[in-house]
Design a protein around this motif. Structure first.
Motif, PDB file in Angstrom:
ATOM      1  N   ALA A  37      49.382  66.756  13.159  1.00  0.00           N
ATOM      2  CA  ALA A  37      49.447  66.128  14.476  1.00  0.00           C
ATOM      3  C   ALA A  37      50.383  65.269  14.676  1.00  0.00           C
ATOM      4  O   ALA A  37      51.009  64.824  15.154  1.00  0.00           O
ATOM      5  N   ILE A  38      48.956  64.372  14.460  1.00  0.00           N
ATOM      6  CA  ILE A  38      49.271  62.577  15.577  1.00  0.00           C
ATOM      7  C   ILE A  38      51.018  61.634  13.861  1.00  0.00           C
ATOM      8  O   ILE A  38      50.779  62.358  13.196  1.00  0.00           O
ATOM      9  N   ARG A  39      51.477  61.355  14.662  1.00  0.00           N
ATOM     10  CA  ARG A  39      52.420  60.453  14.164  1.00  0.00           C
ATOM     11  C   ARG A  39      52.780  59.365  14.503  1.00  0.00           C
ATOM     12  O   ARG A  39      53.544  58.572  14.288  1.00  0.00           O
ATOM     13  N   SER A  40      51.268  58.688  15.771  1.00  0.00           N
ATOM     14  CA  SER A  40      51.606  57.205  15.413  1.00  0.00           C
ATOM     15  C   SER A  40      49.637  56.997  15.749  1.00  0.00           C
ATOM     16  O   SER A  40      49.147  57.108  16.384  1.00  0.00           O
ATOM     17  N   ASN A  41      49.822  55.927  15.381  1.00  0.00           N
ATOM     18  CA  ASN A  41      48.406  54.796  15.609  1.00  0.00           C
ATOM     19  C   ASN A  41      47.919  54.536  16.761  1.00  0.00           C
ATOM     20  O   ASN A  41      46.417  55.378  17.043  1.00  0.00           O
ATOM     21  N   LEU A  42      48.614  55.017  17.633  1.00  0.00           N
ATOM     22  CA  LEU A  42      48.122  55.033  19.321  1.00  0.00           C
ATOM     23  C   LEU A  42      47.963  56.382  19.604  1.00  0.00           C
ATOM     24  O   LEU A  42      47.042  56.749  20.285  1.00  0.00           O
TER      25      LEU A  42
END
Length: 485
Positions: A37-42
């Motif tokens: 579900a993660i879409r960015s490095n942050l």
């Protein structure tokens, strides 16, 4: 700078490809559902913080992840560097050896090899199209075809395309077997020491359960490498942190490009303009003051080298000279076909002849055939003074291959790897090693058969690591092609 600000600085320099790599390496640490579900490095950093894997006092995992994916220049935000991490990870690591082995396979697999592996694995079409090797590995794990002790399916597929990749898997299996055996023996010793004489009323754990528990507790405290194993994930040699050439003066330095295409007797060097343009763009991007000189006779080359050796390099970090021309054993040719020994070229910039470059790195990249009769052949040119690197496009006695539209194998590979590896903090020798590998894997076909291959050859007397500072902006490609020919 507070910790979150440092994380934002790191995130700003990571790409989407980096994110996919980091997520894959974290599969054993964070639930796969959350990672998908993660879409960015942050967002990944936030998830690691939620799992108590990252905070201001505990950022070893992030440093390890950045090191593994090759983003060495970003380690400075965490107060460390490549060389420190290289030694730290010999003592303690969080990413499993298994996960790192899979990632190394991903880094070294070619697009053609991936197509073959997809065919061998018979992966459903809906999973196959436009998939990266990381996604293929995830699919195999999800479908219980791949795990730490279940490598048969992957081994059979990899064996068909690359002995080198298969060797990485075999090395991992051998190291893991050795570690399990060592853990078993240690567990037996600990059990003997801690077991009371009367154990009738005690519940004794099974041997296998104890081994698994022991491995999980000690995997990050012990080195997992066989001392005789030579694979890149080990980085076993315990070396001191090397000195690095200073690259913080007012100017980076001059880059002289001598580009010859038309000769009195020899054939026209079609395609050399592609090399010259690529070199100009790359070294300008690296902060060099590039000057290009075209169609020089032997005497004009000597005059040009004299001119640059007499310049004041006091406020400059280094000097680069790229020569694109015809050549013969240990020498290059002017447009008048007169020979200039490579040793003579280097001598113009010796401490005696160019005092303001003394103690500074001097790089010479020679794109020229080195073919000659057997009687003329000798040892490849070696510098006689310190702080010199000579990158030869071909070994002595051999041809160097040039495409009439795309340029030469060597210069194109050199420029491509400078663009790719300098931002990751890699030193010049590591870059040239990758150039060697890329060029050596190319094949020139004629009438359907391999008729020629090429092997570059660097030689050097550098006394320190040479690392070009990361340019402030990404490289903008002028459209050079990197395809085989």
């Amino acid at each position: 700078m507070d910790f979150n600000t440092r994380l934002i600085s790191i995130e700003s320099e990571l790409t989407q490809e980096d994110l996919e790599s980091l997520k894959f390496l974290c599969l054993d640490l964070v639930s796969s559902k959350k990672l998908l579900a993660i879409r960015s490095n942050l967002d990944l950093f936030k998830e690691l913080q939620k799992n108590s894997l990252l905070d201001e006092d505990q950022y070893e995992l992030l440093a390890e992840l950045l090191y593994i994916i090759g983003q060495h220049s970003l380690l400075k935000h965490l107060g460390t560097d490549k060389w420190t991490m290289q030694n730290t990870l010999k003592r303690k690591r969080t990413v499993s050896l298994y996960r790192r082995m899979l990632f190394e396979l991903y880094e070294n697999i070619s697009s053609e090899d991936l197509k073959t592996i997809l065919f061998i694995l018979n992966i459903p079409k809906k999973y196959e199209e436009n998939k990266t090797f990381l996604e293929v590995l995830y699919y195999l794990e999800k479908n219980d075809q791949l795990s730490e002790d279940k490598l048969d399916v992957l081994e059979k597929a990899v064996a068909k395309v690359s002995p080198d990749l298969l060797r990485k898997i075999k090395d991992y299996s051998r190291i893991r077997d050795k570690e399990i055996q060592e853990a078993r023996l240690q567990c037996e010793d600990e059990y003997d020491d801690k077991t009371p004489l009367s154990i009738e009323a005690q519940e004794v754990p099974s041997e296998d359960a104890e081994i698994v528990q022991h491995i999980s507790e000690t995997a990050n405290e012990k080195g997992l490498m066989d001392e005789n194993t030579e694979i890149s994930m080990a980085e076993l040699s315990l070396t001191e942190q090397p000195e690095i050439y200073s690259m913080d003066r007012k100017h980076r330095g001059y880059c002289l490009i001598i580009n010859n295409s038309v000769f009195v007797k020899h054939v026209v060097r079609l395609g050399t303009e592609k090399d010259a343009a690529f070199l100009t763009n790359v070294f300008t991007w690296l902060g060099m003051d590039v000057e290009i000189r075209n169609e020089l006779s032997a005497q004009e080359i000597r005059d040009c080298l004299t001119e640059f050796s007499k310049k004041d390099h006091t406020e400059r970090d280094c000097f680069v000279c790229c020569i694109l021309t015809h050549g013969k054993s240990r020498a290059i040719l002017g447009t008048d076909d007169e020979v200039i020994p490579i040793s003579e070229i280097i001598a113009y910039f010796s401490p005696k002849n160019c005092t303001t470059l003394a103690g500074k790195p001097k790089l010479f990249f020679i794109q020229a055939c080195q073919y000659s009769s057997c009687a003329e052949r000798g040892a490849s040119p070696m510098p006689n003074d310190a702080d010199v690197l000579v990158g030869m496009s071909a070994m002595d006695g051999h041809y160097s291959i040039r495409h009439s539209l795309k340029g030469t194998w060597y210069i194109q590979a050199l420029c491509e790897n400078l663009v790719k590896m300098v931002p990751k903090g890699e030193d010049i020798l590591s870059i040239l090693t990758k150039v060697n590998k890329d060029v050596s894997e190319k094949e020139y076909f004629m009438n359907g058969k391999i008729s020629m291959k090429q092997m570059p050859q660097p030689s050097y007397t550098l006394l320190k690591k040479l690392v070009f500072p990361k340019p402030p902006t990404p490289f903008k490609s002028p459209g050079q092609q990197a395809n085989d020919f």
